[in-house]
Write a protein that holds these residues in place. Structure first.
Motif, short mmCIF file in Angstrom:
data_model
loop_
_atom_site.label_atom_id
_atom_site.label_comp_id
_atom_site.label_asym_id
_atom_site.label_seq_id
_atom_site.Cartn_x
_atom_site.Cartn_y
_atom_site.Cartn_z
N MET A 154 27.98 43.65 47.63
CA MET A 154 28.86 42.80 47.99
C MET A 154 30.50 43.07 47.51
O MET A 154 31.27 43.03 48.55
CB MET A 154 28.52 41.29 47.51
CG MET A 154 29.85 40.38 47.87
SD MET A 154 30.37 40.54 49.65
CE MET A 154 28.72 39.23 50.33
N GLU A 155 30.30 43.84 46.41
CA GLU A 155 31.59 44.14 45.96
C GLU A 155 32.16 45.30 46.93
O GLU A 155 33.54 45.18 47.05
CB GLU A 155 31.67 44.49 44.71
CG GLU A 155 33.18 44.55 44.01
CD GLU A 155 33.26 45.40 42.61
OE1 GLU A 155 32.19 46.30 42.34
OE2 GLU A 155 34.40 45.30 41.92
N ILE A 185 36.05 47.68 50.87
CA ILE A 185 36.29 48.43 52.18
C ILE A 185 37.19 47.37 52.91
O ILE A 185 38.14 48.01 53.44
CB ILE A 185 34.90 48.57 52.83
CG1 ILE A 185 34.24 49.82 51.92
CG2 ILE A 185 35.01 49.03 54.08
CD1 ILE A 185 35.08 51.12 52.00
N TRP A 186 36.80 46.30 52.82
CA TRP A 186 37.47 45.19 53.78
C TRP A 186 39.15 45.16 53.33
O TRP A 186 39.89 45.31 54.17
CB TRP A 186 36.82 44.08 53.54
CG TRP A 186 37.59 42.65 54.36
CD1 TRP A 186 38.84 42.44 54.41
CD2 TRP A 186 36.73 41.99 55.00
NE1 TRP A 186 39.06 41.50 55.16
CE2 TRP A 186 37.54 41.23 55.89
CE3 TRP A 186 35.50 41.89 55.35
CZ2 TRP A 186 37.45 40.17 56.61
CZ3 TRP A 186 35.09 40.78 56.17
CH2 TRP A 186 36.22 40.08 56.93
N VAL A 199 25.47 29.71 39.12
CA VAL A 199 26.42 30.02 38.23
C VAL A 199 26.14 31.49 38.10
O VAL A 199 25.22 32.10 37.47
CB VAL A 199 26.50 29.15 37.07
CG1 VAL A 199 27.79 29.59 36.28
CG2 VAL A 199 26.64 27.84 37.24
N LEU A 200 27.35 32.37 38.59
CA LEU A 200 27.15 33.83 38.25
C LEU A 200 27.66 34.18 36.89
O LEU A 200 28.43 33.43 36.26
CB LEU A 200 27.92 34.48 39.66
CG LEU A 200 27.39 34.29 40.73
CD1 LEU A 200 28.21 34.84 41.82
CD2 LEU A 200 25.85 34.23 41.14
N ASP A 201 27.20 35.28 36.46
CA ASP A 201 27.65 35.97 35.48
C ASP A 201 29.29 36.23 35.70
O ASP A 201 29.74 36.57 36.47
CB ASP A 201 27.11 37.48 35.01
CG ASP A 201 25.58 37.34 34.72
OD1 ASP A 201 25.36 36.03 34.37
OD2 ASP A 201 24.89 38.22 34.74
N GLN A 202 29.92 36.09 34.52
CA GLN A 202 31.24 36.48 34.26
C GLN A 202 31.61 37.94 34.75
O GLN A 202 30.63 38.79 34.48
CB GLN A 202 31.93 36.19 33.10
CG GLN A 202 31.66 34.68 32.58
CD GLN A 202 32.50 34.10 31.47
OE1 GLN A 202 32.92 35.22 30.54
NE2 GLN A 202 32.26 32.85 31.08
N LYS A 203 32.93 37.98 35.09
CA LYS A 203 33.15 39.58 35.57
C LYS A 203 34.88 39.48 35.58
O LYS A 203 35.40 38.39 35.37
CB LYS A 203 32.58 40.05 36.85
CG LYS A 203 33.10 39.36 38.21
CD LYS A 203 32.58 40.25 39.41
CE LYS A 203 33.22 39.84 40.58
NZ LYS A 203 33.05 40.57 41.64
N THR A 204 35.10 40.79 35.86
CA THR A 204 36.69 40.70 35.76
C THR A 204 37.10 41.03 37.28
O THR A 204 36.55 42.07 37.90
CB THR A 204 37.32 41.78 34.91
OG1 THR A 204 36.66 41.37 33.57
CG2 THR A 204 38.73 42.07 34.91
N ILE A 205 38.14 40.49 38.12
CA ILE A 205 38.88 40.72 39.17
C ILE A 205 40.33 40.76 38.90
O ILE A 205 40.98 39.88 38.55
CB ILE A 205 38.80 39.67 40.27
CG1 ILE A 205 37.03 39.32 40.49
CG2 ILE A 205 39.38 39.88 41.49
CD1 ILE A 205 36.69 38.35 41.59
#
Lengths: 451, 180
Positions: free
Chosen positions: B1-2, B7-8, A208-214
């Motif tokens: 990764m981001e 870039i993609w 489970v990864l840290d939360q982030k904003t997309i």
């Protein structure tokens, strides 16, 4: 000289902020340049869907397989990485009869068959519409970097018609594959059944990864690179799913795969995003019209029922008769390259087959090749299906030869202590685990691979 | 990764990806440009030009390394080109920038410098340009010395020497401000 940590610290403290108004104004100019450049981009270099290798029907099936698997990956990720939160995700998705998303993928492929090496580097961009009622529709643009050509494809997975249809407008052609109820039900279970999804959760290790904003949305990540993912049939997989914390719906999925076999190296990386939930679907969306001047490249392709043992036996038999060996790898992504050996092999059976092809017109030739390809792919799907069900499968085509009645070619678990075993002479028996272990101990070494 | 993902998407025409890249790296690039040129106006022009060129090449973009490194190198090249042009036209050199850094801030100025950055930029104007490059790339861009040597087309030992001399000079210039 003293170490420059003091200067480093000073650099770190030396920061700047920006005037927001100016920041926006500068970006407007940059964006304008970006859009102007895109408008001026010549048609030939525009990234569209790609013209793929696609010179033979076998290749077409290979590409179709890539796309299908890519889509399945996108959806089945929801099956396989889980937590309580992801269980909620499944419940949320179930509420929608239809939804859409976008997919971007890079597929790099190097195939070495006999002495010939084929390289392909493609960018795929597509929109996928999923309807619980009707099936799946995918519109893809493919840009082939190797020859700088673009093509488009439409692919339909039609539940009512029980078929998989691929239309290639650039070539004014199409290919149709028949699928039966069992295959449809299986696809549905894999893609939509939340129970199947939750059952898969324990099969994969995940983080489970840290939360982030997309894009302004707060998301929670789930990541897996467990070799058990998809039963291992997709080689090395690295999958990250980001889920909207509020809605519990997927926001983005990032995927990387590497599949290496003796005949091919394939790497795929991509992203699925821009989900639109609860879209309204016009029935006509799933009633594709094929223009009259479009030709069927292959006739109807019938993939054999990959739940039946006969399917794998038939596929292995026809392949070994034509090439004098078994496929070295049963991975469905590698099999198209394996199948190409049929055209290049020097065995008497292959030569006879190749001579027969020469007598046929293009359409007949395609049909004959596709018949063989479908049977071998059926064998691959049989194996994949069992691998995905965690049946402790193994395949030794890289070391067991046709007619070898002493060695295990393939096996899978049927109960706690029993295995079905296909030997090199294609006879099938049920063995206890102990017996199987003894026989497998005497397996020959892998064959040397000549490149 | 981001970055790979950005870039993609950028290569497929995503405005959002371009925006994200811009937001993510503008400060880093501005800082490098300011430290190298010692001139806020020039630095802003350079960074805008770098982003504009970047935005125009989306579909032809081929990255071998990281996005950050690519953009950093783009800024470096733009500064070098500017220096070359100015030297060719016998105009003001970029080093004559101390008074520009310390001049009153314009209302439409993009970069607002902290006191430390202003002092650092002024101090850096006293270093030979090659030393400035080495220190900036090492300190701000975390670039390894061998990569810097590649960029400067010189040996690692020369880069090492530039680094040492530059640090010593900078330390003496900043004197009371750096805690040793």
């Amino acid at each position: 000289m003293k170490p420059p940590e003091d200067i480093k610290k000073y650099f770190k403290k030396a920061t700047l902020s920006t005037n927001q108004e100016k920041h926006e104004a500068v970006f407007e100019k940059i964006l304008s340049a970006h859009e102007q450049a895109n408008k001026q981009e010549p048609e030939s270099s525009r990234i569209n869907l790609g013209r793929i290798i696609m010179k033979s029907p076998v290749s077409k099936i290979a590409i179709a397989a890539v796309v299908i698997v890519a889509c399945a990956i996108g959806l089945t990720m929801l099956d396989k990485t889980g937590s309580v939160a992801l269980a909620n995700v499944l419940t949320q998705i179930e509420k929608f009869n239809a939804y859409m998303y976008e997919m971007n993928m890079d597929v790099q492929l190097t195939q070495t068959i006999n002495d010939r090496t084929i390289n392909s580097d493609q960018e795929m961009q597509g929109t996928i519409l999923i309807s619980q009622e009707h099936g799946m529709k995918m519109a893809m643009d493919v840009y082939n970097k190797s020859n700088q050509q673009n093509t488009s494809q439409e692919m339909y997975y039609l539940f009512d018609e029980k078929s998989l249809l691929m239309i290639m407008p650039d070539q004014k052609s199409y290919t149709r594959m028949e699928i039966d109820n069992a295959q449809i039900n299986q696809a549905r279970a894999q893609n939509y059944d939340p129970h199947a999804m939750v059952q898969q959760i324990l099969k994969c290790d995940y983080d489970v990864l840290d939360q982030k904003t997309i894009d302004g949305i707060k998301v929670q990540g789930f990541h897996t690179n467990d070799p058990k993912y998809q039963g291992g049939v997709l080689g090395k997989a690295d999958i990250t799913l980001w889920v909207d914390i509020q809605t519990k719906l997927p926001v983005q999925m990032v995927m990387e795969y590497e599949i290496n076999s003796s005949v091919q190296k394939m790497s795929m990386s991509g992203v699925i995003d821009n989900f639109q939930w609860n879209v309204s679907v016009d029935d006509k969306e799933f009633q594709p019209e094929i223009p009259e001047d479009y030709k069927s490249l292959t006739g109807n392709i019938k993939i054999p029922d990959y739940n039946k043992e006969e399917t794998v036996i038939d596929g292995l038999r026809i392949f070994s008769e034509l090439t004098g060996a078994y496929p070295e790898d049963m991975n469905p992504m590698s099999l198209p390259a394996e199948i190409s050996k049929v055209i290049t092999s020097d065995t008497p059976a292959a030569k006879k087959f190749q001579n027969e092809l020469k007598e046929l017109n293009n359409e007949e030739k395609s049909q004959k090749l596709v018949d063989v390809a479908a049977k071998v792919q059926g064998a691959g799907m049989f194996y994949t299906n069992l691998s995905q069900k965690d049946k402790n499968t193994a395949y030794y085509g890289d070391r067991v030869s046709p007619g070898d009645s002493d060695n295990v070619l393939m096996r899978w678990k049927i109960s706690d202590n029993d295995y079905r075993v296909i030997f090199g002479d294609l006879k099938v028996e049920t063995l206890t685990k102990e017996t199987l272990d003894q026989i497998e101990k005497s397996l020959p070494e892998k064959k040397d691979i000549e490149n | 990764m981001e970055d790979k993902l950005l870039i993609w998407k950028f290569k497929h025409g995503s405005r959002e990806a371009l925006r994200r890249i811009y937001d993510k790296y503008h400060s880093h690039l501005l800082k490098i440009a300011i430290v190298l040129t010692g001139n806020i106006d020039t630095a802003e022009d350079i960074v805008q030009e770098v982003f504009t060129n970047f935005a125009q090449t989306s579909k032809r973009l081929e990255l071998n390394g990281s996005l950050k490194s690519y953009l950093t190198t783009s800024v470096l090249n733009a500064v070098r080109n500017l220096r070359r042009d100015r030297n060719r036209h016998n105009a003001d050199t970029l080093e004559e920038s101390e008074q520009v850094v310390s001049m009153a801030k314009r209302p439409d100025q993009w970069a607002i410098l902290s006191e430390q950055l202003e002092n650092l930029s002024i101090a850096m104007t006293n270093l030979p340009y090659e030393q400035k490059e080495v220190i900036t790339l090492r300190m701000e861009a975390d670039m390894p010395l061998n990569k810097i040597a590649d960029l400067q087309k010189t040996s690692i030992s020369t880069v090492n020497a530039r680094y040492r001399y530059g640090i010593e000079k900078l330390r003496s210039l900043l004197n009371s401000e750096v805690k040793v």
